[in-house]
Design a protein around this motif. Structure first.
Motif, PDB file in Angstrom:
ATOM      1  N   ARG A 163     -10.509 -64.695 100.178  1.00 34.26           N
ATOM      2  CA  ARG A 163     -11.962 -64.855 100.053  1.00 34.26           C
ATOM      3  C   ARG A 163     -12.656 -64.043 101.147  1.00 34.26           C
ATOM      4  NH1 ARG A 163     -14.592 -69.890  98.222  1.00 34.26           N
ATOM      5  NH2 ARG A 163     -12.511 -70.764  97.974  1.00 34.26           N
ATOM      6  N   TRP A 164     -13.813 -63.487 100.802  1.00 34.40           N
ATOM      7  CA  TRP A 164     -14.612 -62.731 101.764  1.00 34.40           C
ATOM      8  C   TRP A 164     -15.471 -63.722 102.556  1.00 34.40           C
ATOM      9  CZ3 TRP A 164     -15.185 -57.274 102.423  1.00 34.40           C
ATOM     10  CH2 TRP A 164     -16.224 -56.899 103.284  1.00 34.40           C
ATOM     11  N   GLY A 165     -15.043 -64.063 103.760  1.00 31.83           N
ATOM     12  CA  GLY A 165     -15.786 -64.986 104.626  1.00 31.83           C
ATOM     13  C   GLY A 165     -16.040 -66.314 103.946  1.00 31.83           C
ATOM     14  N   LYS A 166     -17.288 -66.782 104.025  1.00 35.02           N
ATOM     15  CA  LYS A 166     -17.637 -68.088 103.443  1.00 35.02           C
ATOM     16  C   LYS A 166     -18.204 -67.946 102.026  1.00 35.02           C
ATOM     17  CE  LYS A 166     -16.855 -70.766 107.109  1.00 35.02           C
ATOM     18  NZ  LYS A 166     -15.584 -70.058 107.386  1.00 35.02           N
ATOM     19  N   SER A 167     -18.042 -66.753 101.443  1.00 39.56           N
ATOM     20  CA  SER A 167     -18.615 -66.524 100.106  1.00 39.56           C
ATOM     21  C   SER A 167     -17.609 -66.896  99.019  1.00 39.56           C
ATOM     22  CB  SER A 167     -18.986 -65.042  99.962  1.00 39.56           C
ATOM     23  OG  SER A 167     -17.814 -64.274  99.755  1.00 39.56           O
ATOM     24  N   ASP A 168     -18.010 -66.701  97.775  1.00 41.97           N
ATOM     25  CA  ASP A 168     -17.090 -66.917  96.649  1.00 41.97           C
ATOM     26  C   ASP A 168     -16.683 -65.587  96.025  1.00 41.97           C
ATOM     27  OD1 ASP A 168     -16.656 -69.680  96.647  1.00 41.97           O
ATOM     28  OD2 ASP A 168     -18.648 -70.025  95.796  1.00 41.97           O
ATOM     29  N   LEU A 169     -16.584 -64.564  96.876  1.00 42.37           N
ATOM     30  CA  LEU A 169     -16.038 -63.278  96.447  1.00 42.37           C
ATOM     31  C   LEU A 169     -14.588 -63.196  96.917  1.00 42.37           C
ATOM     32  CD1 LEU A 169     -16.315 -60.273  95.400  1.00 42.37           C
ATOM     33  CD2 LEU A 169     -16.838 -59.687  97.777  1.00 42.37           C
ATOM     34  N   PHE A 170     -13.686 -62.846  95.999  1.00 43.28           N
ATOM     35  CA  PHE A 170     -12.272 -62.687  96.327  1.00 43.28           C
ATOM     36  C   PHE A 170     -11.886 -61.229  96.099  1.00 43.28           C
ATOM     37  CE2 PHE A 170     -13.135 -66.958  95.033  1.00 43.28           C
ATOM     38  CZ  PHE A 170     -12.371 -67.772  95.857  1.00 43.28           C
ATOM     39  N   LEU A 171     -10.945 -60.738  96.896  1.00 43.41           N
ATOM     40  CA  LEU A 171     -10.516 -59.347  96.768  1.00 43.41           C
ATOM     41  C   LEU A 171      -9.066 -59.264  96.307  1.00 43.41           C
ATOM     42  CD1 LEU A 171     -13.170 -58.565  98.022  1.00 43.41           C
ATOM     43  CD2 LEU A 171     -11.971 -57.247  99.751  1.00 43.41           C
ATOM     44  N   MET A 172      -8.730 -58.164  95.629  1.00 43.24           N
ATOM     45  CA  MET A 172      -7.343 -57.859  95.269  1.00 43.24           C
ATOM     46  C   MET A 172      -7.098 -56.386  95.590  1.00 43.24           C
ATOM     47  SD  MET A 172      -6.620 -59.743  91.642  1.00 43.24           S
ATOM     48  CE  MET A 172      -4.834 -59.819  91.833  1.00 43.24           C
ATOM     49  N   GLY A 173      -5.824 -55.973  95.609  1.00 44.76           N
ATOM     50  CA  GLY A 173      -5.496 -54.566  95.821  1.00 44.76           C
ATOM     51  C   GLY A 173      -5.334 -54.220  97.290  1.00 44.76           C
ATOM     52  N   GLY A 174      -5.411 -52.913  97.574  1.00 48.83           N
ATOM     53  CA  GLY A 174      -5.116 -52.401  98.907  1.00 48.83           C
ATOM     54  C   GLY A 174      -5.930 -53.014 100.027  1.00 48.83           C
ATOM     55  N   LEU A 175      -7.176 -53.436  99.734  1.00 53.72           N
ATOM     56  CA  LEU A 175      -8.032 -53.988 100.790  1.00 53.72           C
ATOM     57  C   LEU A 175      -7.568 -55.359 101.283  1.00 53.72           C
ATOM     58  CD1 LEU A 175     -11.616 -52.946  99.579  1.00 53.72           C
ATOM     59  CD2 LEU A 175     -10.382 -52.068 101.568  1.00 53.72           C
ATOM     60  N   THR A 176      -6.589 -55.958 100.601  1.00 55.52           N
ATOM     61  CA  THR A 176      -6.094 -57.278 101.042  1.00 55.52           C
ATOM     62  C   THR A 176      -4.863 -57.157 101.946  1.00 55.52           C
ATOM     63  OG1 THR A 176      -4.572 -57.565  99.174  1.00 55.52           O
ATOM     64  CG2 THR A 176      -6.846 -58.279  98.833  1.00 55.52           C
ATOM     65  N   ALA A 177      -4.533 -55.932 102.342  1.00 60.16           N
ATOM     66  CA  ALA A 177      -3.249 -55.704 103.031  1.00 60.16           C
ATOM     67  C   ALA A 177      -3.054 -56.531 104.298  1.00 60.16           C
ATOM     68  CB  ALA A 177      -3.088 -54.212 103.342  1.00 60.16           C
ATOM     69  N   LEU A 178      -4.127 -56.826 105.050  1.00 58.69           N
ATOM     70  CA  LEU A 178      -3.963 -57.602 106.289  1.00 58.69           C
ATOM     71  C   LEU A 178      -3.467 -59.023 106.000  1.00 58.69           C
ATOM     72  CD1 LEU A 178      -7.108 -56.589 108.406  1.00 58.69           C
ATOM     73  CD2 LEU A 178      -4.744 -55.849 108.757  1.00 58.69           C
ATOM     74  N   ARG A 179      -3.675 -59.504 104.783  1.00 56.67           N
ATOM     75  CA  ARG A 179      -3.164 -60.823 104.369  1.00 56.67           C
ATOM     76  C   ARG A 179      -1.876 -60.708 103.544  1.00 56.67           C
ATOM     77  NH1 ARG A 179      -4.622 -65.297 107.127  1.00 56.67           N
ATOM     78  NH2 ARG A 179      -6.873 -65.439 107.377  1.00 56.67           N
ATOM     79  N   VAL A 180      -1.894 -59.781 102.569  1.00 60.22           N
ATOM     80  CA  VAL A 180      -0.790 -59.709 101.600  1.00 60.22           C
ATOM     81  C   VAL A 180       0.389 -58.884 102.127  1.00 60.22           C
ATOM     82  CG1 VAL A 180      -0.177 -58.896  99.266  1.00 60.22           C
ATOM     83  CG2 VAL A 180      -2.332 -60.086  99.642  1.00 60.22           C
ATOM     84  N   GLY A 181       0.081 -57.882 102.972  1.00 54.75           N
ATOM     85  CA  GLY A 181       1.152 -57.028 103.499  1.00 54.75           C
ATOM     86  C   GLY A 181       1.102 -55.629 102.907  1.00 54.75           C
ATOM     87  N   PRO A 182       2.061 -54.778 103.283  1.00 50.61           N
ATOM     88  CA  PRO A 182       2.043 -53.367 102.894  1.00 50.61           C
ATOM     89  C   PRO A 182       2.105 -53.118 101.392  1.00 50.61           C
ATOM     90  CG  PRO A 182       3.663 -53.763 104.618  1.00 50.61           C
ATOM     91  CD  PRO A 182       3.183 -55.097 104.168  1.00 50.61           C
ATOM     92  N   ALA A 183       2.612 -54.087 100.605  1.00 52.60           N
ATOM     93  CA  ALA A 183       2.734 -53.879  99.151  1.00 52.60           C
ATOM     94  C   ALA A 183       1.480 -54.326  98.404  1.00 52.60           C
ATOM     95  CB  ALA A 183       3.952 -54.633  98.617  1.00 52.60           C
ATOM     96  N   ALA A 184       0.382 -54.578  99.138  1.00 53.34           N
ATOM     97  CA  ALA A 184      -0.839 -55.147  98.528  1.00 53.34           C
ATOM     98  C   ALA A 184      -1.333 -54.374  97.317  1.00 53.34           C
ATOM     99  CB  ALA A 184      -1.945 -55.243  99.577  1.00 53.34           C
ATOM    100  N   ARG A 185      -1.239 -53.035  97.354  1.00 51.10           N
ATOM    101  CA  ARG A 185      -1.833 -52.246  96.264  1.00 51.10           C
ATOM    102  C   ARG A 185      -0.870 -52.079  95.087  1.00 51.10           C
ATOM    103  NH1 ARG A 185      -2.529 -46.390  99.073  1.00 51.10           N
ATOM    104  NH2 ARG A 185      -3.074 -47.590 100.899  1.00 51.10           N
ATOM    105  N   ASN A 186       0.381 -52.519  95.247  1.00 54.73           N
ATOM    106  CA  ASN A 186       1.391 -52.337  94.187  1.00 54.73           C
ATOM    107  C   ASN A 186       1.334 -53.473  93.161  1.00 54.73           C
ATOM    108  OD1 ASN A 186       1.986 -50.436  96.054  1.00 54.73           O
ATOM    109  ND2 ASN A 186       4.109 -50.989  96.350  1.00 54.73           N
TER     110      ASN A 186
END
Length: 401
Positions: free
Chosen positions: A362-385
């Motif tokens: 989730r983006w801060g306290k909002s109800d926007l969620f992200l997927m793909g390469g921009l989530t790498a700090l949480r998901v790890g190096p394979a985020a965009r795969n």
């Protein structure tokens, strides 16, 4: 949703932006958990077709098969693709059952059909995403390409980054050259090109550069592959250890975001070529149709009448008919158009362009969620795969259901 004019509701529960592999993975995983969400979801993509950009890129670069094994795909059932391929075992390539491009395309079409997702897709791009906070109620205003807008309670941004990574020396070239003579890999469609006897410089050390080189060679061109480091062979773009606790445990336990960013850079390490592609390139090198130029940075390119004059940092100067940039895309939440208002209304920390998201992406306290390469700090190096899409879905689905 493809019948026009579109009857769009004024308000929807969940908007998914993008219809690529990450979005398809999320929606199937969501519906597996909660079938009733089916009529509450709308997916927005200018192409009007699921996976359109992905399939186009694979066809345009004539890529014969995926780089990831058959267990990585958008369906929640890990073995669905293997079952789908039971009568076509020759389309799963060794050594790890890598799905052929045509097989994977048909499988994804089957996934869309089985989960009845074609009518969830709106063939319009979202041009602007604006969070609206009214008292305690949070909503998002989505401005669409055709001038209409609608409100969504929750949004998942699952569109991959379309910001090409352009080297500095390219930005300094005056715009006096024919546009087709300097292209980023995203703009190239090998199927439309005649290249006999042309000399082509391909910049980059990842698998895309290899596919472009093979396509150019097949059309009778001579190729120079240049990379700022040495070309490296790897089966996968990041070690399979990054798909499970082997490496991710230490990554998730790392409290400093800057250190996590460093771990991601080391894991992806600027691109690599598979052994199969490298073997074909070496053969072309022996036939003197291709040359590897390693540890070499282009410093300048000038268009002279009808050819490029290219200078490298080792002092050499060469002539080329075309320059192709296989330099990937940039991941930067600061310059991502759909995140510009989010950055102002809900500012969150960024580390070298990557946002520090909550655990559920989730983006801060909002109800926007992200997927793909921009989530790498949480998901790890394979985020965009493809595997990253599964990992991201595991984070987001509980928050949405």
């Amino acid at each position: 949703m493809s019948d026009s004019p579109l009857n769009l509701p004024k308000f929807i529960d969940l908007a998914v932006i993008g219809a690529g592999p990450q979005a398809l993975t999320l929606v199937t995983h969501l519906l597996q958990k909660k079938k009733s969400l089916h009529r509450k979801i709308l997916v927005f993509d200018a192409s009007g077709a699921w996976m359109s950009r992905w399939h186009h890129q694979f066809a345009a670069l004539e890529i014969p098969h995926l780089r990831s094994p058959a267990v990585h795909h958008p369906d929640p059932d890990a073995y669905a693709l293997r079952r789908f391929a039971e009568l076509r075992p020759q389309e799963l390539y060794p050594p790890y059952s890598l799905p052929g491009t045509a097989l994977f395309k048909e499988f994804c079409q089957d996934v869309v059909k089985r989960w009845q997702l074609q009518d969830r897709l709106v063939p319009l791009a979202v041009e602007e995403l604006e969070p609206i906070v009214h008292h305690s109620r949070k909503r998002f205003l989505l401005s669409l390409k055709d001038g209409r807008s609608l409100l969504a309670r929750r949004v998942v941004l699952a569109a991959g980054s379309h910001q090409p990574n352009i080297p500095e020396w390219v930005k300094e070239i005056p715009a006096n050259f024919p546009k087709d003579r300097l292209l980023h890999a995203n703009q190239i469609d090998l199927r439309t090109l005649e290249l006999k006897n042309e000399r082509i410089l391909i910049v980059g050390g990842g698998l895309t550069s290899g596919h472009l080189a093979l396509g150019a060679l097949a059309r009778g061109a001579k190729v120079v592959l240049t990379h700022r480091r040495q070309f490296r062979e790897k089966l996968f773009d990041s070690d399979p250890g990054w798909l499970g606790p082997k490496y991710l445990k230490a990554f998730w336990n790392e409290p400093h975001w800057g250190d996590r960013w460093e771990m991601i850079q080391q894991a992806r390490d600027g691109g690599s070529l598979t052994m199969a592609v490298m073997t074909q390139l070496r053969r072309a090198n022996h036939r003197q149709q291709l040359r590897f130029q390693e540890c070499c940075r282009v410093v300048q390119a000038q268009w002279q009448e009808n050819y490029w004059q290219v200078q490298c940092d080792n002092g050499t100067t060469e002539k080329f008919d075309r320059i192709w940039l296989a330099t990937g895309t940039r991941l930067n939440a600061e310059t991502e158009p759909l995140l510009s208002t989010m950055n102002k209304v809900f500012p969150i920390p960024l580390v070298n362009g990557l946002p520090v998201l909550e655990k559920d992406l989730r983006w801060g306290k909002s109800d926007l969620f992200l997927m793909g390469g921009l989530t790498a700090l949480r998901v790890g190096p394979a985020a965009r795969n493809l595997s990253g899409g599964r990992m991201a879905s595991r984070c987001i689905v509980p928050a949405l259901t």
